[in-house]
Design a protein around this motif. Structure first.
Motif, PDB file in Angstrom:
ATOM      1  N   ALA A   1      -9.982   1.998  -3.197  1.00  0.00           N
ATOM      2  CA  ALA A   1      -8.781   2.536  -3.834  1.00  0.00           C
ATOM      3  C   ALA A   1      -8.003   3.465  -2.909  1.00  0.00           C
ATOM      4  N   GLU A   2      -8.713   4.209  -2.064  1.00  0.00           N
ATOM      5  CA  GLU A   2      -8.004   5.155  -1.189  1.00  0.00           C
ATOM      6  C   GLU A   2      -7.156   4.453  -0.126  1.00  0.00           C
ATOM      7  N   LEU A   3      -7.365   3.163   0.083  1.00  0.00           N
ATOM      8  CA  LEU A   3      -6.580   2.413   1.068  1.00  0.00           C
ATOM      9  C   LEU A   3      -5.493   1.551   0.424  1.00  0.00           C
ATOM     10  N   ALA A   4      -5.434   1.527  -0.895  1.00  0.00           N
ATOM     11  CA  ALA A   4      -4.501   0.641  -1.600  1.00  0.00           C
ATOM     12  C   ALA A   4      -3.040   0.978  -1.320  1.00  0.00           C
ATOM     13  N   ASP A   5      -2.704   2.250  -1.213  1.00  0.00           N
ATOM     14  CA  ASP A   5      -1.314   2.625  -0.935  1.00  0.00           C
ATOM     15  C   ASP A   5      -0.865   2.115   0.432  1.00  0.00           C
ATOM     16  N   GLY A   6      -1.767   2.078   1.389  1.00  0.00           N
ATOM     17  CA  GLY A   6      -1.435   1.544   2.714  1.00  0.00           C
ATOM     18  C   GLY A   6      -1.120   0.056   2.663  1.00  0.00           C
ATOM     19  N   ILE A   7      -1.877  -0.678   1.870  1.00  0.00           N
ATOM     20  CA  ILE A   7      -1.604  -2.114   1.692  1.00  0.00           C
ATOM     21  C   ILE A   7      -0.251  -2.289   1.003  1.00  0.00           C
ATOM     22  N   ALA A   8      -0.027  -1.514  -0.060  1.00  0.00           N
ATOM     23  CA  ALA A   8       1.218  -1.622  -0.829  1.00  0.00           C
ATOM     24  C   ALA A   8       2.441  -1.251  -0.003  1.00  0.00           C
ATOM     25  N   ALA A   9       2.272  -0.440   1.021  1.00  0.00           N
ATOM     26  CA  ALA A   9       3.391  -0.074   1.886  1.00  0.00           C
ATOM     27  C   ALA A   9       3.775  -1.230   2.818  1.00  0.00           C
ATOM     28  N   ARG A  10       2.840  -2.148   3.051  1.00  0.00           N
ATOM     29  CA  ARG A  10       3.089  -3.241   4.002  1.00  0.00           C
ATOM     30  C   ARG A  10       3.492  -4.556   3.354  1.00  0.00           C
ATOM     31  N   ILE A  11       3.021  -4.809   2.124  1.00  0.00           N
ATOM     32  CA  ILE A  11       3.313  -6.088   1.474  1.00  0.00           C
ATOM     33  C   ILE A  11       3.674  -5.850   0.005  1.00  0.00           C
ATOM     34  N   PRO A  12       4.418  -6.783  -0.603  1.00  0.00           N
ATOM     35  CA  PRO A  12       4.773  -6.621  -2.019  1.00  0.00           C
ATOM     36  C   PRO A  12       3.542  -6.759  -2.915  1.00  0.00           C
ATOM     37  N   VAL A  13       3.282  -5.747  -3.707  1.00  0.00           N
ATOM     38  CA  VAL A  13       2.177  -5.758  -4.657  1.00  0.00           C
ATOM     39  C   VAL A  13       2.762  -5.966  -6.045  1.00  0.00           C
ATOM     40  N   ILE A  14       2.297  -7.007  -6.722  1.00  0.00           N
ATOM     41  CA  ILE A  14       2.798  -7.339  -8.047  1.00  0.00           C
ATOM     42  C   ILE A  14       2.077  -6.520  -9.104  1.00  0.00           C
ATOM     43  N   SER A  15       0.752  -6.444  -8.990  1.00  0.00           N
ATOM     44  CA  SER A  15      -0.006  -5.610  -9.920  1.00  0.00           C
ATOM     45  C   SER A  15      -1.056  -4.825  -9.156  1.00  0.00           C
ATOM     46  N   ASP A  16      -1.321  -3.632  -9.646  1.00  0.00           N
ATOM     47  CA  ASP A  16      -2.222  -2.688  -8.985  1.00  0.00           C
ATOM     48  C   ASP A  16      -3.130  -2.094 -10.050  1.00  0.00           C
ATOM     49  N   ASN A  17      -4.393  -2.463 -10.003  1.00  0.00           N
ATOM     50  CA  ASN A  17      -5.359  -1.931 -10.964  1.00  0.00           C
ATOM     51  C   ASN A  17      -6.432  -1.179 -10.196  1.00  0.00           C
ATOM     52  N   ARG A  18      -6.570   0.098 -10.509  1.00  0.00           N
ATOM     53  CA  ARG A  18      -7.559   0.929  -9.827  1.00  0.00           C
ATOM     54  C   ARG A  18      -8.513   1.516 -10.858  1.00  0.00           C
ATOM     55  N   SER A  19      -9.778   1.481 -10.509  1.00  0.00           N
ATOM     56  CA  SER A  19     -10.783   2.118 -11.358  1.00  0.00           C
ATOM     57  C   SER A  19     -11.803   2.775 -10.441  1.00  0.00           C
ATOM     58  N   GLY A  20     -11.835   4.083 -10.507  1.00  0.00           N
ATOM     59  CA  GLY A  20     -12.756   4.811  -9.638  1.00  0.00           C
ATOM     60  C   GLY A  20     -12.405   4.615  -8.178  1.00  0.00           C
ATOM     61  N   ARG A  21     -13.319   4.072  -7.436  1.00  0.00           N
ATOM     62  CA  ARG A  21     -13.119   3.916  -5.994  1.00  0.00           C
ATOM     63  C   ARG A  21     -12.629   2.532  -5.591  1.00  0.00           C
ATOM     64  N   GLN A  22     -12.439   1.626  -6.557  1.00  0.00           N
ATOM     65  CA  GLN A  22     -12.050   0.258  -6.237  1.00  0.00           C
ATOM     66  C   GLN A  22     -10.645  -0.052  -6.730  1.00  0.00           C
ATOM     67  N   ALA A  23      -9.907  -0.816  -5.929  1.00  0.00           N
ATOM     68  CA  ALA A  23      -8.573  -1.275  -6.316  1.00  0.00           C
ATOM     69  C   ALA A  23      -8.563  -2.797  -6.293  1.00  0.00           C
ATOM     70  N   VAL A  24      -7.847  -3.368  -7.256  1.00  0.00           N
ATOM     71  CA  VAL A  24      -7.619  -4.806  -7.285  1.00  0.00           C
ATOM     72  C   VAL A  24      -6.108  -4.995  -7.304  1.00  0.00           C
ATOM     73  N   LEU A  25      -5.587  -5.601  -6.258  1.00  0.00           N
ATOM     74  CA  LEU A  25      -4.154  -5.786  -6.105  1.00  0.00           C
ATOM     75  C   LEU A  25      -3.827  -7.272  -6.127  1.00  0.00           C
ATOM     76  N   LEU A  26      -2.839  -7.666  -6.913  1.00  0.00           N
ATOM     77  CA  LEU A  26      -2.311  -9.012  -6.796  1.00  0.00           C
ATOM     78  C   LEU A  26      -1.073  -8.863  -5.934  1.00  0.00           C
ATOM     79  N   ALA A  27      -1.100  -9.485  -4.770  1.00  0.00           N
ATOM     80  CA  ALA A  27      -0.043  -9.260  -3.790  1.00  0.00           C
ATOM     81  C   ALA A  27       0.544 -10.567  -3.289  1.00  0.00           C
ATOM     82  N   ARG A  28       1.821 -10.501  -2.927  1.00  0.00           N
ATOM     83  CA  ARG A  28       2.485 -11.635  -2.285  1.00  0.00           C
ATOM     84  C   ARG A  28       2.258 -11.475  -0.790  1.00  0.00           C
ATOM     85  N   THR A  29       1.343 -12.253  -0.268  1.00  0.00           N
ATOM     86  CA  THR A  29       0.893 -12.094   1.116  1.00  0.00           C
ATOM     87  C   THR A  29       1.491 -13.117   2.063  1.00  0.00           C
TER      88      THR A  29
END
Length: 126
Positions: free
Chosen positions: A56-84
């Motif tokens: 989860a702590e790295l999710a914002d870095g991913i979102a800054a580089r590619i379009p993220v459609i959905s972002d679900n975070r729980s605790g230390r894990q993030a699940v992103l649906l992204a247009r890659t």
């Protein structure tokens, strides 16, 4: 449907049941709030999106580089649906990329009306 396949006829099928579309359609148009939100060949749309799972702590870095459609975070894990595009956005081994189903793709876009896979039209003022 056999006649449609033989003649290459175009058929427009409208459904709220995404599972009905999975093995039936080759082109997808998602309308949300009266606007086309996503449109394209189903195989290309699925190939251009990935479910990314990682810290989860790295999710914002991913979102800054590619379009993220959905972002679900729980605790230390993030699940992103992204247009890659057709590649994987991160070579970081802490991130796992998996394919997206048509249902996951459609529901993610519908839940996030501001997300789009289309260029936004330029607004003009007179």
């Amino acid at each position: 449907m056999a006649a449609v396949a033989e003649t290459r006829m175009t058929v427009v099928l409208s459904s709220h049941v995404v599972s009905d579309l999975t093995d039936t359609c080759d082109w997808l148009v998602v309308l949300n709030r009266g606007h086309v939100q996503i449109s394209g060949e189903v195989d290309e749309l699925l190939a251009a999106h990935r479910m990314l799972t990682g810290p989860a702590e790295l999710a914002d870095g991913i979102a800054a580089r590619i379009p993220v459609i959905s972002d679900n975070r729980s605790g230390r894990q993030a699940v992103l649906l992204a247009r890659t595009g057709t590649g994987t956005p991160s070579h970081d081994p802490r991130w796992r990329a998996s394919c997206v189903s048509l249902e996951e793709l459609v529901l993610a876009y519908l839940r996030h009306p501001d997300a789009t896979a289309l260029p936004r039209p330029a607004l003009t003022t007179t």
